[in-house]
Write a protein that holds these residues in place. Structure first.
Motif, PDB file in Angstrom:
ATOM      1  N   ARG A  42       0.822  -1.213   0.000  1.00 41.28           N
ATOM      2  CA  ARG A  42       0.000   0.000   0.000  1.00 41.28           C
ATOM      3  C   ARG A  42       0.856   1.264   0.000  1.00 41.28           C
ATOM      4  O   ARG A  42       0.583   2.208  -0.740  1.00 41.28           O
ATOM      5  CB  ARG A  42      -0.935   0.015   1.209  1.00 41.28           C
ATOM      6  CG  ARG A  42      -1.924   1.181   1.222  1.00 41.28           C
ATOM      7  CD  ARG A  42      -3.030   0.942   2.229  1.00 41.28           C
ATOM      8  NE  ARG A  42      -3.762  -0.274   1.922  1.00 41.28           N
ATOM      9  CZ  ARG A  42      -4.882  -0.311   1.188  1.00 41.28           C
ATOM     10  NH1 ARG A  42      -5.362   0.802   0.679  1.00 41.28           N
ATOM     11  NH2 ARG A  42      -5.500  -1.453   0.983  1.00 41.28           N
ATOM     12  N   SER A  43       1.905   1.275   0.820  1.00 37.85           N
ATOM     13  CA  SER A  43       2.677   2.508   1.001  1.00 37.85           C
ATOM     14  C   SER A  43       3.407   2.932  -0.262  1.00 37.85           C
ATOM     15  O   SER A  43       3.551   4.130  -0.527  1.00 37.85           O
ATOM     16  CB  SER A  43       3.677   2.332   2.149  1.00 37.85           C
ATOM     17  OG  SER A  43       3.017   1.990   3.340  1.00 37.85           O
ATOM     18  N   GLY A 101      -0.541   7.788  11.320  1.00 37.43           N
ATOM     19  CA  GLY A 101       0.019   7.926   9.980  1.00 37.43           C
ATOM     20  C   GLY A 101       1.457   7.440   9.981  1.00 37.43           C
ATOM     21  O   GLY A 101       2.049   7.233  11.053  1.00 37.43           O
ATOM     22  N   ILE A 148       1.716   7.376   4.454  1.00 35.40           N
ATOM     23  CA  ILE A 148       0.303   7.179   4.779  1.00 35.40           C
ATOM     24  C   ILE A 148      -0.125   8.373   5.618  1.00 35.40           C
ATOM     25  O   ILE A 148       0.307   8.531   6.762  1.00 35.40           O
ATOM     26  CB  ILE A 148       0.081   5.863   5.556  1.00 35.40           C
ATOM     27  CG1 ILE A 148       0.615   4.671   4.762  1.00 35.40           C
ATOM     28  CG2 ILE A 148      -1.395   5.688   5.874  1.00 35.40           C
ATOM     29  CD1 ILE A 148      -0.043   4.458   3.415  1.00 35.40           C
TER      30      ILE A 148
END
Length: 290
Positions: free
Chosen positions: A30-31, A83, A38
């Motif tokens: 994802r990152s 985050g 994030i």
């Protein structure tokens, strides 16, 4: 703090997904799509475990950024702003569970649950990090696989993972004192949240000042005491709107709101969407991200 988005349970719909209360993915998966950053966000009813095995990162928990140095684990509770800023060589995994399921495995000793029910960074000692990595790897492997009794294996390995992390925390005497108050506050809140009790009420019950309760909540839960109360109400409101046939007015009254219009304003402020629109999207299985 500027308004922070609240994300619903994410995860691609796939025939390989073994259950609807768990999602697994690697940190790079994802990152890397977001330039390894994030942004600050929160989840209404999700419990996350991040296990970082390589790289460097900064982690936001509540209102404070802290450096991460592997091997390290991060626990993120529902409603807590968080985050990450990762270096491109970062590796590890993120496990996301529905909060109602996360700490309910039968093998998890009751005395460990309050320690795990806090958002925190856990620096893993040399004698514990291999067990954590092995348990995470086993969960991820069975999540993506199709072996016999994979759900049972996942639950067993999640229990091993949580017990290992809990033991690390229990061995840290400094972690015990403030978290007793935080855990006791959450337990009281579970009993009284429908009664719309004040911060002063909870402070009196705990035998501490409101100032101290706020300090404990910010350190352990990432919010002020009032923020934690509001998040608990929001979680229950979302659940009632999703899984019951109660009207919005009935949901408001069941949560102790005397004025349904005020409940609508409260929900909209906390969730970024009206209760009616939230229910409409939930029924149609549309994203409720705001």
């Amino acid at each position: 703090m500027r308004q922070v988005p609240t994300y619903a349970l994410y995860g691609e719909k796939s025939s390989n997904q073994p259950m609807d209360w768990l999602h697994c993915e690697s940190i790079p998966a994802r990152s890397s799509r977001f330039n390894w950053e994030i942004a600050a966000h929160r989840h209404a009813n999700l419990f996350q475990i991040l296990n970082m095995t390589r790289g460097r990162a900064d982690c936001l928990i509540g209102e404070v950024w802290r450096p991460l140095k592997p091997p390290v684990a991060v626990l993120v509770m529902p409603g807590v702003v968080h985050g990450f800023r990762f270096s491109p060589d970062t590796d590890g995994h993120v496990l996301t569970l529905l909060a109602d399921q996360a700490l309910q495995f039968p093998g998890l000793a009751p005395q460990l649950r309050p320690l795990l029910a806090q958002s925190r960074i856990i620096e893993l000692p040399a004698d514990s990090s291999p067990a954590v990595a092995q348990a995470v790897h086993a969960v991820v492997s069975d999540y993506a696989g199709s072996g016999i009794s994979r759900v049972g294996m996942i639950e067993a390995q999640l229990t091993v993972l949580l017990i290992t992390l809990g033991r690390v925390l229990a061995a840290d005497a400094d972690a015990l004192s403030p978290n007793r108050h935080a855990a006791a506050f959450r337990a009281l809140l579970d009993q009284h949240y429908r009664e719309q009790r004040s911060v002063a009420f909870y402070a009196r019950k705990l035998g501490i000042s409101e100032v101290h309760l706020n300090r404990v909540c910010r350190a352990s839960l990432g919010h002020s005491a009032l923020g934690v109360i509001n998040q608990r109400l929001l979680v229950e409101a979302r659940r009632d709107l999703t899984f019951t046939l109660l009207s919005v007015k009935e949901v408001a009254y069941s949560l102790g709101f005397q004025d349904p219009a005020y409940f609508t304003r409260f929900f909209t402020k906390q969730a970024g969407i009206t209760p009616t629109e939230f229910r409409r999207r939930s029924v149609r299985n549309e994203p409720t991200i705001q």
